[in-house]
Design a protein around this motif. Structure first.
Motif, PDB file in Angstrom:
ATOM      1  N   THR A  80       0.837  -1.195   0.000  1.00 21.40           N
ATOM      2  CA  THR A  80       0.000   0.000   0.000  1.00 21.40           C
ATOM      3  C   THR A  80       0.875   1.249   0.000  1.00 21.40           C
ATOM      4  N   VAL A  81       0.218   2.404   0.064  1.00 21.02           N
ATOM      5  CA  VAL A  81       0.938   3.682   0.094  1.00 21.02           C
ATOM      6  C   VAL A  81       1.862   3.735   1.300  1.00 21.02           C
ATOM      7  N   HIS A  82       1.455   3.117   2.391  1.00 29.81           N
ATOM      8  CA  HIS A  82       2.257   3.139   3.620  1.00 29.81           C
ATOM      9  C   HIS A  82       3.317   2.037   3.645  1.00 29.81           C
ATOM     10  N   GLY A  83       3.442   1.311   2.541  1.00 31.32           N
ATOM     11  CA  GLY A  83       4.471   0.280   2.474  1.00 31.32           C
ATOM     12  C   GLY A  83       4.099  -1.028   3.126  1.00 31.32           C
ATOM     13  N   GLU A  84       2.824  -1.212   3.479  1.00 31.86           N
ATOM     14  CA  GLU A  84       2.402  -2.445   4.127  1.00 31.86           C
ATOM     15  C   GLU A  84       2.089  -3.511   3.078  1.00 31.86           C
ATOM     16  N   ALA A  85       2.514  -4.721   3.330  1.00 38.86           N
ATOM     17  CA  ALA A  85       2.254  -5.832   2.409  1.00 38.86           C
ATOM     18  C   ALA A  85       2.397  -7.135   3.165  1.00 38.86           C
ATOM     19  N   GLN A  86       1.744  -8.172   2.639  1.00 35.82           N
ATOM     20  CA  GLN A  86       1.888  -9.505   3.226  1.00 35.82           C
ATOM     21  C   GLN A  86       3.232 -10.069   2.808  1.00 35.82           C
ATOM     22  N   VAL A  87       4.077 -10.350   3.779  1.00 33.22           N
ATOM     23  CA  VAL A  87       5.416 -10.867   3.493  1.00 33.22           C
ATOM     24  C   VAL A  87       5.308 -12.352   3.180  1.00 33.22           C
ATOM     25  N   PRO A  88       5.697 -12.796   1.987  1.00 33.46           N
ATOM     26  CA  PRO A  88       5.584 -14.216   1.653  1.00 33.46           C
ATOM     27  C   PRO A  88       6.647 -15.047   2.359  1.00 33.46           C
ATOM     28  N   VAL A  89       6.421 -16.355   2.387  1.00 37.58           N
ATOM     29  CA  VAL A  89       7.421 -17.292   2.898  1.00 37.58           C
ATOM     30  C   VAL A  89       8.366 -17.613   1.755  1.00 37.58           C
ATOM     31  N   PHE A 145      -2.300 -14.496  12.278  1.00 44.30           N
ATOM     32  CA  PHE A 145      -3.188 -13.652  13.090  1.00 44.30           C
ATOM     33  C   PHE A 145      -2.548 -12.357  13.588  1.00 44.30           C
ATOM     34  N   LEU A 146      -1.320 -12.021  13.159  1.00 44.63           N
ATOM     35  CA  LEU A 146      -0.662 -10.837  13.709  1.00 44.63           C
ATOM     36  C   LEU A 146      -1.406  -9.553  13.362  1.00 44.63           C
ATOM     37  N   ASN A 147      -1.838  -9.408  12.116  1.00 49.98           N
ATOM     38  CA  ASN A 147      -2.474  -8.166  11.666  1.00 49.98           C
ATOM     39  C   ASN A 147      -3.998  -8.268  11.629  1.00 49.98           C
ATOM     40  N   VAL A 148      -4.553  -9.249  12.323  1.00 50.91           N
ATOM     41  CA  VAL A 148      -6.004  -9.422  12.327  1.00 50.91           C
ATOM     42  C   VAL A 148      -6.621  -8.472  13.349  1.00 50.91           C
ATOM     43  N   SER A 149      -7.639  -7.728  12.920  1.00 47.44           N
ATOM     44  CA  SER A 149      -8.314  -6.792  13.826  1.00 47.44           C
ATOM     45  C   SER A 149      -9.696  -7.279  14.233  1.00 47.44           C
ATOM     46  N   ASP A 166     -13.595 -15.425   7.609  1.00 48.24           N
ATOM     47  CA  ASP A 166     -12.290 -15.901   7.167  1.00 48.24           C
ATOM     48  C   ASP A 166     -11.383 -16.185   8.358  1.00 48.24           C
ATOM     49  N   VAL A 167     -11.374 -15.265   9.314  1.00 48.14           N
ATOM     50  CA  VAL A 167     -10.511 -15.420  10.478  1.00 48.14           C
ATOM     51  C   VAL A 167     -10.963 -16.600  11.336  1.00 48.14           C
ATOM     52  N   LEU A 168     -12.268 -16.757  11.503  1.00 44.88           N
ATOM     53  CA  LEU A 168     -12.776 -17.885  12.286  1.00 44.88           C
ATOM     54  C   LEU A 168     -12.390 -19.221  11.651  1.00 44.88           C
ATOM     55  N   THR A 169     -12.456 -19.277  10.323  1.00 42.48           N
ATOM     56  CA  THR A 169     -12.049 -20.498   9.627  1.00 42.48           C
ATOM     57  C   THR A 169     -10.581 -20.808   9.874  1.00 42.48           C
ATOM     58  N   LYS A 170      -9.734 -19.779   9.817  1.00 40.96           N
ATOM     59  CA  LYS A 170      -8.304 -19.974  10.071  1.00 40.96           C
ATOM     60  C   LYS A 170      -8.058 -20.422  11.512  1.00 40.96           C
ATOM     61  N   ILE A 171      -8.798 -19.840  12.456  1.00 44.92           N
ATOM     62  CA  ILE A 171      -8.618 -20.209  13.869  1.00 44.92           C
ATOM     63  C   ILE A 171      -8.982 -21.669  14.099  1.00 44.92           C
ATOM     64  N   VAL A 172     -10.115 -22.093  13.541  1.00 44.71           N
ATOM     65  CA  VAL A 172     -10.550 -23.481  13.715  1.00 44.71           C
ATOM     66  C   VAL A 172      -9.542 -24.440  13.080  1.00 44.71           C
ATOM     67  N   SER A 173      -9.070 -24.119  11.879  1.00 45.61           N
ATOM     68  CA  SER A 173      -8.094 -24.979  11.201  1.00 45.61           C
ATOM     69  C   SER A 173      -6.802 -25.063  11.998  1.00 45.61           C
ATOM     70  N   PHE A 174      -6.365 -23.932  12.535  1.00 47.04           N
ATOM     71  CA  PHE A 174      -5.121 -23.903  13.314  1.00 47.04           C
ATOM     72  C   PHE A 174      -5.254 -24.748  14.579  1.00 47.04           C
ATOM     73  N   ILE A 175      -6.385 -24.637  15.275  1.00 49.11           N
ATOM     74  CA  ILE A 175      -6.588 -25.408  16.510  1.00 49.11           C
ATOM     75  C   ILE A 175      -6.677 -26.902  16.202  1.00 49.11           C
ATOM     76  N   LEU A 176      -7.371 -27.263  15.122  1.00 46.24           N
ATOM     77  CA  LEU A 176      -7.472 -28.674  14.748  1.00 46.24           C
ATOM     78  C   LEU A 176      -6.104 -29.252  14.407  1.00 46.24           C
ATOM     79  N   ALA A 177      -5.320 -28.511  13.639  1.00 49.91           N
ATOM     80  CA  ALA A 177      -3.987 -28.993  13.279  1.00 49.91           C
ATOM     81  C   ALA A 177      -3.113 -29.147  14.508  1.00 49.91           C
TER      82      ALA A 177
END
Length: 742
Positions: free
Chosen positions: A523-532, A590-594, A600-611
């Protein structure tokens, strides 16, 4: 030779007393002990069979025992002979010996020597062309002239043109077969011995069948996948309705008149809109385009040549693709040395318990190896090459479309507020980092219009990364290579090589779903998702996993010499690594999740807990000390959970209200593809679990009870079918993962 002796002790009485014993020791002409008997007065009748002596040599008998008893003993070197397709009963209280004379017809095929018993008592089956070596079942002679195994309910030794001893070279014209109890405390074991001819060294039909099924089946899967999932890229959504309609009519039309053009442009991946947020990114390149025709073969092949020479060899992002190859080749060198030395030791000693083969479907080639079990991994390699070619065609199709659209480029639109124009030099520069210290780049202006078109086409194409797609292909090929290497001599310690690239494939699935197929704009502020990045992935995930998998194999192996201190250190390091890894994954997700109430976030949380629960709790309880299986199934389950989570997230984002009958039909074709993929995967797993032919976690004799006859073409067994079906499921799954990795 037949020798009968009526032996009378020094004090002969008319009546036979009810107590006493006799010991008979038999020597050859060189005073070497070749047999003995201990007989009690009220005991059962016992016999001993001796190896025939050379012509002119004699036997010497030494008798010791209780006086005043009458004994009758019979000594013979007439070894019972067994014939082809004949069943002989045996009683293994002491060594039982048979001989077989192979004829010319027998030597043209493999000879299967099979023992079957209803008893679980462990016994030896030993085969040699030297009688004395066959009789001595307790020891291995390391002369490459005998084969020995332990068996419970069943066992089989296969002699062939490549085995030691070879059917083509039998000393004295006989093959000797000995059966004896492994534990002297066991009393006896009854069973049947059978000899039969099996494989006639005809490799043509099974090899052609395997190659045709893998190749043509893989091509069919690829066409189906590319028809359903050919467009993982976001290109265009014009404000002009005429442009939009003409540019998207090819994918929307289902009429017969467009069928030929659809098939012709099947591999092109760039003509359908995907998301509303990125609809205008190619507007500077394609404004003014009034119609959209499929790519010609010349355009496609020309782009494939440019991709091959300009991106594979010269430049372009390699990352995951090249690193995967480096890891694969480096690991294969050491793995081959270890497995080959183990196999060579087995051949030299003749100990068939060292490698866990399915002896009931054992087909050799020019070497005494399970050729059928190894060659069935060819499906992975064929499908890996097909996947690589598919990704190559998709990349070339994207480059061709970018080039065509760049030809219609008009003047650039005014830049959005807060953005600066990127210098053209950044596209061509081989190392932009060298200019960062000056915060400037040399001025670069294309010399002519053609160069400008190529520059703009290249600039857009670099937004997309095909590195993980190629990495999937190379990982499939290496999975076939390492599985082939493992089945060279299957055992606990070599299983780490079979699972090596299953870790890589599982990790690539998760990374692909996280990174996506396109680089994200900041973005304009230089924020981006850092890939692996690839180096992070291999250095901090794959390499530690390989190390833990190796020590886990030692920890699990009964023959390992790990001290208690090393075991404690291993468990401590493993727990610390697992905690670090899960913390890092949680930070990435979940670092930048508000808003944690978002679907979407709930799905990620459930998947993370199951794993986390499955890997850290369920698998250790189920597999206990079997760390290789914990690591393997933990990675597989996590990758499947990541796929399910990604599909659910995309479902929440889809615009169901805009679905039409045409769209539903197209999505039905996609759904059918997914169902077929799951069906093949489920069938493969069922065959792997329910029809296992060996079990390296048990003793060799217990594992041998699981051996099964060949299931397909008299050449491939059930585990070979697992190889073939799992290669299909991995190929189909790779296309699906690449599609949903936006």
């Amino acid at each position: 030779m037949y020798l009968a002796l009526d032996l009378i002790a020094s004090y002969l009485l008319d009546s036979v007393v009810s107590w006493g014993s006799l010991h008979v020791a038999i020597f050859d002409s060189r005073d070497s002990l070749i047999g003995h008997l201990d007989i009690s007065a009220n005991g059962p009748e016992e016999t001993v069979t001796l190896c025939p002596q050379a012509s002119g040599r004699k036997y010497f008998v030494l008798l010791t025992g209780t006086p005043n008893m009458h004994y009758t003993t019979e000594i013979t070197d007439n070894v019972p002979e067994i014939f082809l397709n004949e069943t002989k009963s045996f009683k293994a209280s002491k060594t039982t010996l048979f001989k077989f004379k192979p004829t010319g017809d027998v030597t043209k095929k493999q000879l299967d020597i099979t023992v079957l018993s209803h008893s679980d008592t462990v016994a030896y089956l030993k085969v040699s062309n030297i009688c004395k070596q066959a009789m001595d079942t307790k020891y291995l002679d390391y002369s490459e002239s005998s084969l020995r195994l332990t068996f419970g309910q069943k066992g089989k030794i296969t002699l062939s043109k490549a085995s030691p001893p070879s059917l083509l070279n039998t000393s004295g014209g006989f093959i000797y077969i000995a059966i004896a109890l492994k534990n002297q405390n066991d009393k006896e074991k009854f069973g049947n011995l059978t000899l039969a001819s099996s494989f006639d060294y005809s490799y043509g039909k099974p090899l052609v069948s395997l190659i045709c099924v893998s190749f043509f089946g893989g091509i069919l899967v690829s066409l189906w996948a590319l028809l359903c999932f050919r467009d993982p890229y976001i290109l265009l959504k014009e404000d002009n309705p005429v442009d939009s309609e003409s540019l998207n009519s090819l994918t929307a039309s289902n009429s017969y008149s467009h069928l030929k053009e659809n098939l012709k442009s099947l591999f092109s991946s760039c003509w359908k809109e995907r998301e509303a947020g990125n609809r205008d990114e190619l507007r500077p390149l394609v404004r003014g385009v009034q119609r959209r025709t499929p790519l010609t073969w010349n355009e496609l092949f020309g782009a494939m040549k440019k991709v091959l020479l300009g991106h594979w060899v010269a430049r372009g992002p390699k990352t995951f693709s090249y690193t995967t190859c480096i890891v694969g080749f480096a690991l294969m060198v050491g793995a081959f040395q270890f497995v080959f030395e183990t196999w060579k030791e087995m051949i030299k000693s003749g100990d068939r318990d060292m490698c866990y083969y399915n002896d009931f479907c054992y087909r050799v080639s020019d070497y005494d190896i399970p050729f059928n079990l190894m060659i069935s991994n060819l499906g992975y390699m064929i499908h890996g090459l097909i996947l690589a070619c598919s990704v190559w065609v998709m990349e070339a199709g994207l480059l061709a479309w970018c080039h065509r659209l760049a030809c219609h480029r008009r003047s650039r639109s005014r830049l959005p507020e807060g953005q600066d124009e990127l210098p053209n030099h950044c596209v061509k520069c081989p190392c932009i980092d060298a200019h960062l210290s000056n915060m400037s780049v040399p001025h670069f202006q294309p010399a002519n219009g053609d160069e400008a078109v190529l520059l703009n086409a290249e600039a857009y194409k670099r937004k997309y990364s095909f590195s993980i797609g190629y990495s999937f292909a190379w990982a499939l090929i290496f999975e076939g290579c390492f599985s082939m290497l493992y089945h060279f001599c299957p055992m606990k310690l070599t299983f780490q090589f079979d699972s090596a690239f299953m870790f890589v494939i599982s990790g690539l699935i998760v990374v692909s779903l996280y990174n996506g197929t396109s680089f994200k704009e900041c973005t304009v502020h230089g924020e981006a998702q850092v890939p692996v990045h690839s180096n992070n992935f291999f250095l901090f995930f794959i390499v530690p996993l390989y190390i833990f998998n190796y020590f886990g194999s030692l920890y699990f192996s009964d023959e390992s010499n790990l001290s208690d201190g090393m075991k404690i250190a291993f468990i401590t390091c493993l727990v610390a690594y697992a905690l670090t890894l899960f913390c890092w994954i949680g930070k990435k997700l979940f670092l930048n999740v508000s808003n944690f109430r978002d679907c979407d976030v709930l799905t990620k949380i459930v998947s993370f807990i199951l794993a986390l629960s499955f890997v850290a709790i369920v698998l250790p309880v189920v597999y206990k000390r079997n760390f290789p299986n914990i690591f393997l199934f933990g990675c597989i389950f996590s990758s499947l959970l990541a796929i399910c989570g990604k599909v659910i997230v995309e479902f929440w984002r889809s615009e169901l209200s805009h679905w039409t009958v045409r769209k539903f039909a197209f999505h039905f074709l996609k759904g059918l593809y997914v169902l077929v993929t799951l069906g093949i995967m489920g069938t493969a797993v069922w065959i792997f679990l329910a029809k296992a032919t060996t079990n390296k976690e048990e003793t060799p004799s217990e594992s041998r009870d699981l051996n099964r006859n060949c299931a397909w073409l008299g050449f491939f067994d059930d585990h070979d079918l697992w190889h073939i079906l799992s290669s299909f499921s991995l190929l189909m799954g790779s296309y699906l993962v690449l599609y949903i990795s936006k």
